[in-house]
Scaffold this active site. Structure first.
Site, short mmCIF file in Angstrom:
data_model
loop_
_atom_site.label_atom_id
_atom_site.label_comp_id
_atom_site.label_asym_id
_atom_site.label_seq_id
_atom_site.Cartn_x
_atom_site.Cartn_y
_atom_site.Cartn_z
CD GLN A 178 -3.04 -0.77 0.00
OE1 GLN A 178 -3.09 0.33 -0.57
NE2 GLN A 178 -3.84 -1.75 -0.34
CB CYS B 257 -14.00 -10.30 2.08
SG CYS B 257 -13.92 -9.69 3.73
N1 PLP Z 1 -0.79 -6.68 1.10
C1 PLP Z 1 -1.61 -5.63 1.26
C2 PLP Z 1 -1.32 -4.65 2.34
C3 PLP Z 1 -2.72 -5.46 0.42
O1 PLP Z 1 -3.52 -4.41 0.59
C4 PLP Z 1 -2.95 -6.41 -0.59
C5 PLP Z 1 -4.13 -6.31 -1.48
O2 PLP Z 1 -5.18 -5.85 -1.06
C6 PLP Z 1 -2.05 -7.49 -0.73
C7 PLP Z 1 -0.98 -7.59 0.13
C8 PLP Z 1 -2.24 -8.54 -1.79
O3 PLP Z 1 -1.75 -8.10 -3.02
P1 PLP Z 1 -2.27 -8.79 -4.38
O4 PLP Z 1 -3.68 -8.33 -4.58
O5 PLP Z 1 -1.34 -8.26 -5.43
O6 PLP Z 1 -2.14 -10.25 -4.20
#
Ligand code: PLP
Length: 377
Positions: A177, A317
């Site tokens: 993020q 979700c």
């Molecule tokens: N980490 C954080 C803080 C996220 O907000 C997200 C997605 O919402 C992810 C990891 C997962 O990333 P990805 O959607 O590329 O798998």
């Protein structure tokens, strides 16, 4: 009706630079592992993107491993730590599910690093816990994200890195993020592994990357060809990676935007009784998490959608269902956890969008309040 998209933390719109780079890649044949001209051209696109991602998150390009997204990159770090001897993981209670669930599934014991009411990791707890680490638990592994996806609260990663390093541990930083929104330099932060995802910064969905420092050893979690220096087998997603690189370069130019439009909107919500989560902590400039007691998140999101403004509930979700946010629960905001919405802007958001959001919210909120006002006795 014109619609306003304020759900960048779920997925940002594609940047024009990314669309252009991907179109070029889609139009060209070639597997980056082939030695002929088309293969070499595809390889060049991948390596150009690797340099761009390295420029965004710091560290040499040779330590950037492309994955299918943030989720896979988080799993790669956690599984690597466990495979190389960490038997107990310390995971901040506000991590994304991809970290929480990978840790739980890893076979190692998991302990939760608590956060304050503002959503900031408790480093005194971390220091005390690592101070009495049992050598039988192997190398300490600590996961602390850079910025939280729900509240936008920026974590004291650099300070945590000092504590983890003193204990000869491994600090994993989920920067999904923060990258592209605020300066995110893996070396300056002291991260041993750091993860980014293209679609949060204006690149395509389904591409991410992990970068690692000299104190982290990665294992193979996917076997096959020797792609990504043997670290992640499978033909590269050339177009996705090219789009990621172009978005990363573009994002470098518009980090650290002015939080004033977000704060202006927040003030209007507060005037109508909303509570801003993590308000006293440093936050991403374009994220607002606000709870309205007694007005459920799901209903708020639907009512705002009908008003043309796309925001999300505290926690989005994959099933589309909304559960009480584990982040707000960890912050001790139990009752408010089911009444929060997350509003998140990014590279194409204009100050007027925040103002339009606040105006629409005020209208929707006053209608909701009128409907639910207790009848006069
Ligand atoms: N980490 C954080 C803080 C996220 O907000 C997200 C997605 O919402 C992810 C990891 C997962 O990333 P990805 O959607 O590329 O798998």
């Amino acid at each position: 009706m014109s619609r306003i998209y304020l759900d960048y933390n779920a997925s940002a719109p594609l940047r024009p630079e990314a669309i252009e780079a991907m179109s070029r890649a889609f139009a060209a044949p070639g597997n980056p592992s082939s030695v002929h001209a088309a293969g070499r051209a595809a390889r060049a696109m991948v390596e150009e993107a690797r340099n761009a991602v390295a420029a965004l998150i710091g560290g040499p390009a040779s330590t950037v491993v492309f994955t299918s997204g943030g989720t896979e990159a988080n799993a790669l770090a956690i599984e690597s730590a466990v495979a190389t001897g960490s038997k107990r993981l310390i995971v901040s209670a506000i991590e994304h599910d991809s970290v929480l669930e990978s840790a739980k599934a890893s076979g190692a014991a998991v302990e939760w690093l608590p956060v304050s009411a503002e959503g900031v990791a408790d480093l005194a707890w971390l220091s005390e816990r690592l101070g009495r680490w049992d050598a039988a638990d192997g190398r300490p592994f600590v996961a602390l994200m850079h910025a939280n996806n729900e509240t936008g609260v920026i974590q004291p990663v650099r300070e945590a890195a000092e504590i983890v390093r003193a204990a000869e541990g491994w600090l994993h930083v989920d920067a999904v993020q923060s990258a592209g929104k605020i300066v995110t330099d893996s070396r300056a932060l002291g991260a041993d592994t750091l993860v980014v995802s293209a679609h949060k910064l204006g690149g395509p969905q389904g591409v991410g990357a992990l970068t690692f420092g000299p104190r982290a050893t990665l294992v193979r979690r996917q076997h096959g060809g020797g792609q990504e220096r043997g670290r992640r087998a499978g033909t590269e997603n050339v177009a996705g990676i090219a789009g990621f690189g172009a978005a990363a370069l573009a994002a470098l130019k518009d980090q650290n935007t002015d939080p004033a439009p977000r704060d202006g909107a927040a003030a209007r919500l507060k005037a109508a009784g909303a509570v801003v989560m993590g308000e006293g902590a440093p936050r991403l400039p374009g994220t607002l998490c606000a709870a309205s007691p007694g007005w459920g998140s799901e209903l708020q999101v639907m009512q705002m959608d009908l008003a043309g403004i796309m925001v999300s509930a505290g926690s989005a979700c994959s099933s589309g269902k909304v559960k009480a946010s584990h982040v707000l629960t960890a912050m001790g905001q139990g009752d408010l956890a089911a009444c929060a919405i997350r509003v998140s802007g990014g590279w194409a958001t204009q100050p007027e969008d925040w103002a339009a959001f606040a105006a629409a919210w005020e209208q929707v909120q006053s209608r909701h309040a009128a409907r639910h006002r207790a009848p006069a006795a």
